[in-house]
Design a protein around this motif. Sequence first.
Motif, short mmCIF file in Angstrom:
data_model
loop_
_atom_site.label_atom_id
_atom_site.label_comp_id
_atom_site.label_asym_id
_atom_site.label_seq_id
_atom_site.Cartn_x
_atom_site.Cartn_y
_atom_site.Cartn_z
N GLU A 155 0.60 -1.24 0.07
CA GLU A 155 0.01 -0.26 0.51
C GLU A 155 1.01 1.04 -0.20
OE1 GLU A 155 -2.76 2.94 0.38
OE2 GLU A 155 -3.15 1.15 -0.48
N ALA A 156 1.73 0.78 1.22
CA ALA A 156 3.09 2.28 0.67
C ALA A 156 3.99 2.84 -0.70
CB ALA A 156 3.76 2.18 2.06
N LEU A 157 3.80 1.34 -1.18
CA LEU A 157 4.49 1.31 -1.82
C LEU A 157 3.67 2.06 -3.72
CD1 LEU A 157 7.12 1.20 -4.20
CD2 LEU A 157 6.34 -1.53 -4.15
N ARG A 158 2.43 1.54 -3.78
CA ARG A 158 1.76 2.06 -3.97
C ARG A 158 1.16 3.34 -4.15
NH1 ARG A 158 -3.10 3.94 -5.16
NH2 ARG A 158 -3.71 3.79 -2.74
N ARG A 159 1.08 4.27 -3.44
CA ARG A 159 1.54 5.48 -3.21
C ARG A 159 2.82 6.29 -3.87
NH1 ARG A 159 -1.14 4.66 2.32
NH2 ARG A 159 1.48 4.84 3.31
N VAL A 160 3.19 5.77 -3.47
CA VAL A 160 4.82 6.17 -3.83
C VAL A 160 4.66 6.34 -6.10
CG1 VAL A 160 7.00 6.19 -4.33
CG2 VAL A 160 6.02 6.17 -2.28
N ALA A 161 3.97 4.58 -6.20
CA ALA A 161 3.97 4.07 -7.79
C ALA A 161 2.80 5.54 -8.22
CB ALA A 161 3.31 3.29 -8.07
N ALA A 162 1.66 5.94 -7.76
CA ALA A 162 0.85 6.96 -8.47
C ALA A 162 1.10 7.65 -8.84
CB ALA A 162 -0.14 6.72 -7.34
N ARG A 178 -3.99 2.66 -15.64
CA ARG A 178 -3.89 1.44 -15.46
C ARG A 178 -3.47 1.12 -14.44
NH1 ARG A 178 1.07 0.73 -19.77
NH2 ARG A 178 0.45 -2.07 -18.97
N LEU A 179 -2.80 1.79 -12.84
CA LEU A 179 -2.90 1.01 -11.82
C LEU A 179 -4.12 1.47 -10.68
CD1 LEU A 179 -0.21 1.12 -9.70
CD2 LEU A 179 0.01 3.67 -9.39
N ASN A 180 -4.93 2.09 -11.69
CA ASN A 180 -5.93 1.84 -10.88
C ASN A 180 -6.15 0.84 -10.17
OD1 ASN A 180 -6.09 4.76 -10.67
ND2 ASN A 180 -7.27 4.96 -12.69
N ARG A 181 -6.40 -0.14 -11.14
CA ARG A 181 -7.20 -1.67 -10.77
C ARG A 181 -6.42 -2.27 -8.95
NH1 ARG A 181 -9.00 -6.28 -12.08
NH2 ARG A 181 -7.64 -8.72 -11.26
#
Length: 317
Positions: A155-162, A178-181
């Motif tokens: 989840e922390a990585l997802r926020r940085v990736a967003a 594409r990251l929304n999934r």
Amino acid sequence: MTQTPTPTADTVRRLARSLLKDGGKGGGAQSAAGPDVRPVAAGAEPATWWVGTRHVLRLAPDREASVRRRRELRLRDLVRPLVPVALPSTVAYGEWAPGLLCSLDTRLAGGTGEEHRVSAVGEADLAGLLSGLREVPVRQAETLGVPRVSPRSLEALRRVAAEAAGRLAAADEFDPGRLNRLTPPAAVQLAAQPGTAVLVHHALTGGHLVVSADGRVRGVLGWDAAVVGDPAEDIAGLALAVGAPAAVRAATLAGYGARPCLRGLWLARCDALVRLAEALAGPATAPSPRPPRTRLRRAWEPIMLERVTDLGGDEVP
């Protein structure tokens, strides 16, 4: 503080000649002055050198790297009987500067994962590698000094990736939709499960995979980064190195279920976004962003597993 000397061809040749004598083996092509040597990669102070046609000389740049390299020599002996691919063998080792290790290893025949595409049989080789790593006794690896590392927060990585995806969208490099999934609940759902730590290579890059022209994985290099931790990290490394479909097929053949496969996939995808954004934001003298673009493309290749798995459901097997 004593400054570390800069390795030169002459110093490397003298080291190699001494180590080959200690190891009792010839080094391939030699001249009267000693074996032919050349850097493996271009650099101001190369730390890895080809020695003749059959050996590689590795110079630890600092004391911390020396500790990791000494651990690697013992770890490879522990792993070697459990995996179907070759690992380098050390002919001899010593110090090339006070407190700094140098080791002369056998050279594994083949190209790299950057040069050759892994075949279906090569995927089975990777499956055997992942299976073998899972069989390594964790306590024995830790006794050798292999560190235990906690799983990363997806989840922390997802926020940085967003955030990185937004910057890449502005540069016309990536569609952030594409990251929304990978929704916040899905990222939490794909958290690493307790009690799943295994020996993890932790650096399964294309450059560390020795691949033959027919696509077989003949060997694996770079064991000094190994940790005890999340097996999804090696699945992620393979997704970046050989593509998401091949990585997931190999992990599935190795007996991993949907959760670690999907976790590895999304770790790779998020990492790829962050690394490409960093590369594009670097100075004009920074290395070409082409390798990060290639890794991004590989990690975002579609896989069948995500088409048949509902990340919005209550459970991923």
